[in-house]
Write a protein that holds these residues in place. Structure first.
Motif, PDB file in Angstrom:
ATOM      1  N   ALA A  39       7.455  -7.064  10.385  1.00 39.26           N
ATOM      2  CA  ALA A  39       7.381  -8.517  10.610  1.00 39.26           C
ATOM      3  C   ALA A  39       6.391  -9.168   9.660  1.00 39.26           C
ATOM      4  CB  ALA A  39       7.012  -8.817  12.057  1.00 39.26           C
ATOM      5  N   LEU A  40       5.287  -8.488   9.402  1.00 39.08           N
ATOM      6  CA  LEU A  40       4.275  -9.024   8.487  1.00 39.08           C
ATOM      7  C   LEU A  40       4.880  -9.233   7.101  1.00 39.08           C
ATOM      8  CD1 LEU A  40       1.260  -9.617   9.043  1.00 39.08           C
ATOM      9  CD2 LEU A  40       0.744  -7.436   7.956  1.00 39.08           C
ATOM     10  N   HIS A  41       5.639  -8.258   6.650  1.00 38.24           N
ATOM     11  CA  HIS A  41       6.272  -8.370   5.335  1.00 38.24           C
ATOM     12  C   HIS A  41       7.417  -9.385   5.343  1.00 38.24           C
ATOM     13  CE1 HIS A  41       8.110  -7.578   1.546  1.00 38.24           C
ATOM     14  NE2 HIS A  41       9.207  -7.098   2.122  1.00 38.24           N
ATOM     15  N   ALA A  42       8.303  -9.290   6.334  1.00 38.19           N
ATOM     16  CA  ALA A  42       9.472 -10.183   6.387  1.00 38.19           C
ATOM     17  C   ALA A  42       9.068 -11.651   6.512  1.00 38.19           C
ATOM     18  CB  ALA A  42      10.389  -9.793   7.550  1.00 38.19           C
ATOM     19  N   SER A  43       7.901 -11.910   7.062  1.00 34.04           N
ATOM     20  CA  SER A  43       7.434 -13.291   7.223  1.00 34.04           C
ATOM     21  C   SER A  43       6.738 -13.826   5.977  1.00 34.04           C
ATOM     22  CB  SER A  43       6.469 -13.367   8.402  1.00 34.04           C
ATOM     23  OG  SER A  43       5.291 -12.622   8.116  1.00 34.04           O
ATOM     24  N   GLY A  44       6.489 -12.958   4.994  1.00 32.68           N
ATOM     25  CA  GLY A  44       5.850 -13.399   3.762  1.00 32.68           C
ATOM     26  C   GLY A  44       4.346 -13.232   3.722  1.00 32.68           C
ATOM     27  N   THR A  46       2.777 -10.353   3.439  1.00 39.30           N
ATOM     28  CA  THR A  46       2.486  -9.306   2.458  1.00 39.30           C
ATOM     29  C   THR A  46       3.657  -9.201   1.480  1.00 39.30           C
ATOM     30  OG1 THR A  46       3.418  -7.569   3.886  1.00 39.30           O
ATOM     31  CG2 THR A  46       1.041  -7.977   4.055  1.00 39.30           C
ATOM     32  N   PRO A  47       3.388  -8.843   0.218  1.00 41.18           N
ATOM     33  CA  PRO A  47       4.453  -8.778  -0.780  1.00 41.18           C
ATOM     34  C   PRO A  47       5.382  -7.576  -0.605  1.00 41.18           C
ATOM     35  CG  PRO A  47       2.372  -8.120  -1.752  1.00 41.18           C
ATOM     36  CD  PRO A  47       2.064  -8.601  -0.368  1.00 41.18           C
ATOM     37  N   ARG A  48       4.967  -6.599   0.185  1.00 43.18           N
ATOM     38  CA  ARG A  48       5.799  -5.442   0.481  1.00 43.18           C
ATOM     39  C   ARG A  48       5.430  -4.936   1.871  1.00 43.18           C
ATOM     40  NH1 ARG A  48       3.091  -0.648   0.146  1.00 43.18           N
ATOM     41  NH2 ARG A  48       1.020  -0.763  -0.800  1.00 43.18           N
ATOM     42  N   ARG A  49       6.275  -4.086   2.416  1.00 42.98           N
ATOM     43  CA  ARG A  49       5.987  -3.525   3.735  1.00 42.98           C
ATOM     44  C   ARG A  49       4.912  -2.456   3.586  1.00 42.98           C
ATOM     45  NH1 ARG A  49      10.188  -0.683   7.964  1.00 42.98           N
ATOM     46  NH2 ARG A  49       8.582   0.182   9.295  1.00 42.98           N
ATOM     47  N   LEU A  50       3.794  -2.695   4.227  1.00 43.99           N
ATOM     48  CA  LEU A  50       2.696  -1.736   4.197  1.00 43.99           C
ATOM     49  C   LEU A  50       2.917  -0.656   5.251  1.00 43.99           C
ATOM     50  CD1 LEU A  50      -0.344  -4.196   3.945  1.00 43.99           C
ATOM     51  CD2 LEU A  50       0.780  -2.958   2.094  1.00 43.99           C
ATOM     52  N   LEU A  51       2.351   0.490   5.009  1.00 49.26           N
ATOM     53  CA  LEU A  51       2.324   1.567   5.985  1.00 49.26           C
ATOM     54  C   LEU A  51       1.022   1.454   6.776  1.00 49.26           C
ATOM     55  CD1 LEU A  51       3.499   4.469   3.648  1.00 49.26           C
ATOM     56  CD2 LEU A  51       4.856   3.237   5.369  1.00 49.26           C
ATOM     57  N   PRO A  52       0.985   1.964   7.993  1.00 51.99           N
ATOM     58  CA  PRO A  52      -0.254   1.876   8.766  1.00 51.99           C
ATOM     59  C   PRO A  52      -1.473   2.425   8.025  1.00 51.99           C
ATOM     60  CG  PRO A  52       1.541   2.583  10.183  1.00 51.99           C
ATOM     61  CD  PRO A  52       2.072   2.559   8.782  1.00 51.99           C
ATOM     62  N   GLN A  53      -1.301   3.497   7.267  1.00 49.08           N
ATOM     63  CA  GLN A  53      -2.436   4.074   6.542  1.00 49.08           C
ATOM     64  C   GLN A  53      -2.888   3.220   5.356  1.00 49.08           C
ATOM     65  OE1 GLN A  53       0.475   5.582   7.218  1.00 49.08           O
ATOM     66  NE2 GLN A  53       1.218   6.796   5.505  1.00 49.08           N
ATOM     67  N   GLU A  54      -2.134   2.156   5.059  1.00 46.56           N
ATOM     68  CA  GLU A  54      -2.522   1.220   4.001  1.00 46.56           C
ATOM     69  C   GLU A  54      -3.150  -0.048   4.584  1.00 46.56           C
ATOM     70  OE1 GLU A  54       0.740   1.851   0.527  1.00 46.56           O
ATOM     71  OE2 GLU A  54       1.544   1.053   2.413  1.00 46.56           O
ATOM     72  N   GLU A  55      -3.544  -0.008   5.839  1.00 48.27           N
ATOM     73  CA  GLU A  55      -4.029  -1.200   6.549  1.00 48.27           C
ATOM     74  C   GLU A  55      -5.203  -1.884   5.860  1.00 48.27           C
ATOM     75  OE1 GLU A  55      -6.638   1.393   9.773  1.00 48.27           O
ATOM     76  OE2 GLU A  55      -4.844   0.366  10.436  1.00 48.27           O
ATOM     77  N   GLN A  56      -6.047  -1.148   5.154  1.00 45.96           N
ATOM     78  CA  GLN A  56      -7.194  -1.767   4.474  1.00 45.96           C
ATOM     79  C   GLN A  56      -6.752  -2.752   3.390  1.00 45.96           C
ATOM     80  OE1 GLN A  56     -10.472  -1.607   5.293  1.00 45.96           O
ATOM     81  NE2 GLN A  56      -9.865  -0.386   7.057  1.00 45.96           N
ATOM     82  N   GLU A  57      -5.530  -2.595   2.888  1.00 43.88           N
ATOM     83  CA  GLU A  57      -4.992  -3.509   1.878  1.00 43.88           C
ATOM     84  C   GLU A  57      -4.845  -4.926   2.436  1.00 43.88           C
ATOM     85  OE1 GLU A  57      -1.010  -3.805  -0.863  1.00 43.88           O
ATOM     86  OE2 GLU A  57      -1.818  -1.806  -0.476  1.00 43.88           O
ATOM     87  N   LEU A  58      -4.742  -5.044   3.757  1.00 46.43           N
ATOM     88  CA  LEU A  58      -4.631  -6.365   4.383  1.00 46.43           C
ATOM     89  C   LEU A  58      -5.789  -7.274   3.983  1.00 46.43           C
ATOM     90  CD1 LEU A  58      -3.490  -5.483   8.009  1.00 46.43           C
ATOM     91  CD2 LEU A  58      -2.129  -6.548   6.202  1.00 46.43           C
ATOM     92  N   LEU A  59      -6.963  -6.705   3.852  1.00 43.59           N
ATOM     93  CA  LEU A  59      -8.144  -7.517   3.524  1.00 43.59           C
ATOM     94  C   LEU A  59      -7.953  -8.277   2.212  1.00 43.59           C
ATOM     95  CD1 LEU A  59     -10.930  -4.988   4.563  1.00 43.59           C
ATOM     96  CD2 LEU A  59     -10.091  -6.973   5.856  1.00 43.59           C
ATOM     97  N   SER A  60      -7.231  -7.689   1.254  1.00 46.70           N
ATOM     98  CA  SER A  60      -7.008  -8.366  -0.032  1.00 46.70           C
ATOM     99  C   SER A  60      -6.088  -9.583   0.116  1.00 46.70           C
ATOM    100  CB  SER A  60      -6.438  -7.397  -1.070  1.00 46.70           C
ATOM    101  OG  SER A  60      -5.119  -7.006  -0.734  1.00 46.70           O
ATOM    102  N   TYR A  61      -5.366  -9.668   1.234  1.00 48.54           N
ATOM    103  CA  TYR A  61      -4.500 -10.810   1.524  1.00 48.54           C
ATOM    104  C   TYR A  61      -5.156 -11.781   2.497  1.00 48.54           C
ATOM    105  CZ  TYR A  61      -1.154  -7.445  -0.353  1.00 48.54           C
ATOM    106  OH  TYR A  61      -0.516  -6.516  -1.134  1.00 48.54           O
ATOM    107  N   GLY A  62      -6.414 -11.547   2.823  1.00 48.07           N
ATOM    108  CA  GLY A  62      -7.110 -12.419   3.765  1.00 48.07           C
ATOM    109  C   GLY A  62      -6.698 -12.186   5.203  1.00 48.07           C
TER     110      GLY A  62
END
Length: 167
Positions: A39-44, A46-62
């Protein structure tokens, strides 16, 4: 479970509590059937669907993630009203410290109990929590059959538009 959060986020997503797999892996929304990441990706958000283990990448998107209650359970309905109310109080303190532009609570029933708002519905709320406006989203758990993946993404998208308008 450690939060994925820092000060000044655009949106702090708040789950109800960690599931058992999330607690075991140390990653939010880790169960394969959970629809948060799609849902996070489909709603725009994030630019791609993240995996749970990539959760720290969320911080770069605010973006960030926390929970109302820290205790892990197999199902959210295992939490007591008292746990949810105390979790709501602690969440308000955390939000006051972190100062996100929006707090997005993922779960109507839990929100109603945590903040004593029995009539709350999906969408923006009248109240502030910790000084932040609140957007109530459906629970993305695969157990929530009331929302299809496209409907869930649409609700996330409404929040994304509101959060982007304030940038």
């Amino acid at each position: 479970m450690p939060d994925v959060a820092t000060e000044g986020l655009r949106v702090l997503f708040c789950g109800i509590n960690p599931g058992l797999l999330s607690a075991a892996t140390g990653h939010h929304f880790a169960r394969p059937g959970n629809r948060f990441w799609p849902a996070l990706h489909a709603s725009g958000f994030t630019p791609r669907r993240l995996l749970p283990q990539e959760e720290q990448e969320l911080l770069s998107y605010g973006l960030g993630i926390t929970n109302v209650v820290a205790r892990a359970t197999a199902r959210a309905d295992e939490l007591s009203r008292e746990e949810l109310a105390e979790g709501g109080r602690l969440l308000a303190e955390k939000v006051a410290r972190l100062r996100p532009s929006w707090l997005a609570v993922l779960g109507i029933t839990a929100y109603r109990a945590a903040f004593d708002e029995p009539a709350a519905a999906v969408g923006p709320q009248q109240r502030l929590v910790g000084g932040a406006p609140v957007w109530l989203l459906p629970n993305p758990s695969g157990l929530n059959a009331h929302y299809t993946p496209p409907a869930l993404a649409e609700e996330f998208g409404r929040l994304r538009v509101a959060a982007s308008a304030e940038e």
